[in-house]
Write an enzyme that holds these catalytic residues in place. Structure first.
Site, PDB file in Angstrom:
ATOM      1  CE  LYS A   1      -3.953  -2.662   2.051  1.00  0.00           C
ATOM      2  NZ  LYS A   1      -4.521  -3.196   3.390  1.00  0.00           N
TER       3      LYS A   1
ATOM      4  CD  GLN B   1      -3.618  -4.244   6.680  1.00  0.00           C
ATOM      5  OE1 GLN B   1      -3.290  -3.354   5.535  1.00  0.00           O
ATOM      6  NE2 GLN B   1      -3.893  -5.321   6.166  1.00  0.00           N
TER       7      GLN B   1
ATOM      8  CG  ASP C   1      -9.762  -0.540   4.148  1.00  0.00           C
ATOM      9  OD1 ASP C   1      -9.399  -0.549   2.903  1.00  0.00           O
ATOM     10  OD2 ASP C   1      -9.190  -0.746   5.045  1.00  0.00           O
TER      11      ASP C   1
END
Ligand code: NAP
Length: 283
Positions: free
Chosen positions: A53, A97, A120
């Protein structure tokens, strides 16, 4: 019939090029699109994901600030950190995460992220916005799948799409997106009786389960489009999906490979969401 490949790597490259251009336009206005990536603990798979990422972001001109916290961090400290990132105008997107260490409530942590920075798309507000057709952030994996269908000019209206898997991050939002395009949608899961009888009726199959060879050639209607979200390791330790690729490609009209299909698109859509968060904040 031998199916054509939907090349996720090639499509993701195009999307990254578009993100680069739009990022440069924001930078010219003095705005630096910035993603905060919060990693708690030292889960080995998570370490790899966050590295990708960060690299993807810097290649497209986005700034990704990776902050690492010890596995023993308290939930209260993490929540305080997220609130600080919510209040920081220089941060446009926040990604925590997953998985988090067991002593933390992941749902509570995700809900602490401002919906305006939820790149997200896991916040309840994001899921609700998708459900009612309002602007919000769409989860990256199903959004990437939809982009793959768009890339082949596939008209979903009136088609029957079967989604296998009902997780909150893949199956359910995928079904909502397909419904939003006026497909008729069936969602299957572990309690579905006779999965093959349902998938054989499908014009589009999205497999998001996590079981190698779950979708076999006899379960696919000739000419169907097959998107394989699954990520599994085969007996040789190689990455594979949920679809018996070699056999199904002889029946389907279009198919995504694993690797090189949905995976790179998921990564690309995170960049898109981050950029869009910055564009929305810029007005
Ligand atoms: P998940 O939360 O474990 O959900 C799996 C789903 O599959 C559940 O809804 C489960 O049903 C269903 N299922 C299990 N066995 C089944 C069966 N025999 N027949 C039909 N349905 C069955 O997984 P997830 O997070 O959605 O991920 C799914 C897969 O996609 C995994 O392999 C994951 O690694 C992969 N993935 C890939 C990407 C990417 O970028 N390529 C991104 C995210 C996930 P129940 O609900 O009834 O238990």
């Amino acid at each position: 019939m031998t199916a054509q490949l939907i090349d996720g790597n090639a499509l993701a490259r195009q999307i990254r090029a578009d993100v680069s251009g739009r990022t440069a336009a924001l930078q010219a206005r003095g705005i630096q699109p910035t993603l905060a990536i919060v990693l708690v603990g030292d889960d080995p798979a998570s370490q790899v994901y966050v590295k990708h990422k960060v690299n993807d972001s810097s290649e497209t001109g986005l700034v990704a600030n990776l902050e690492r916290h010890p596995a023993g961090m308290s939930e209260a400290a993490l929540l305080a950190r997220i609130h600080a990132l919510n209040d920081d105008p220089a941060v446009h997107g926040i990604l925590v995460q997953l998985p988090l260490p067991k002593h933390m409530d992941s749902h509570k942590v995700i809900e602490a992220i401002s919906p305006a920075k939820d790149v997200d798309g896991f916040h309840v507000a994001s899921a609700g916005a998708l459900m009612v057709g309002q602007p919000g952030f769409w989860p990256c994996t199903p959004h990437g799948c939809l982009k793959m269908l768009d890339s082949i000019g596939y008209e979903l209206r009136g088609k029957h799409a079967v989604v296998i898997g009902r997780s909150n991050i893949v199956g359910k939002p995928m079904a909502m997106m397909l419904l939003g395009r006026s497909a008729t949608v069936t969602i299957c899961h572990s309690a579905t009786a006779d999965l093959g009888a349902i998938t054989r009726q499908a014009d589009v199959i999205v497999a998001a389960v996590g079981k190698q060879n779950l979708v076999t050639a006899d379960m696919v209607k000739p000419g169907a489009v097959v998107l394989d979200v699954g990520m599994n390791r085969n007996a040789e330790g190689k990455l594979c999906g949920d679809v018996d690729f070699d056999a199904v490609k002889e029946v389907a009209s279009w198919i995504t490979p694993v690797p090189g299909g949905v995976g790179p698109m998921t990564r690309a859509m995170l960049l898109v969401n981050t950029l869009e968060a910055a564009e929305r904040a810029a007005g």
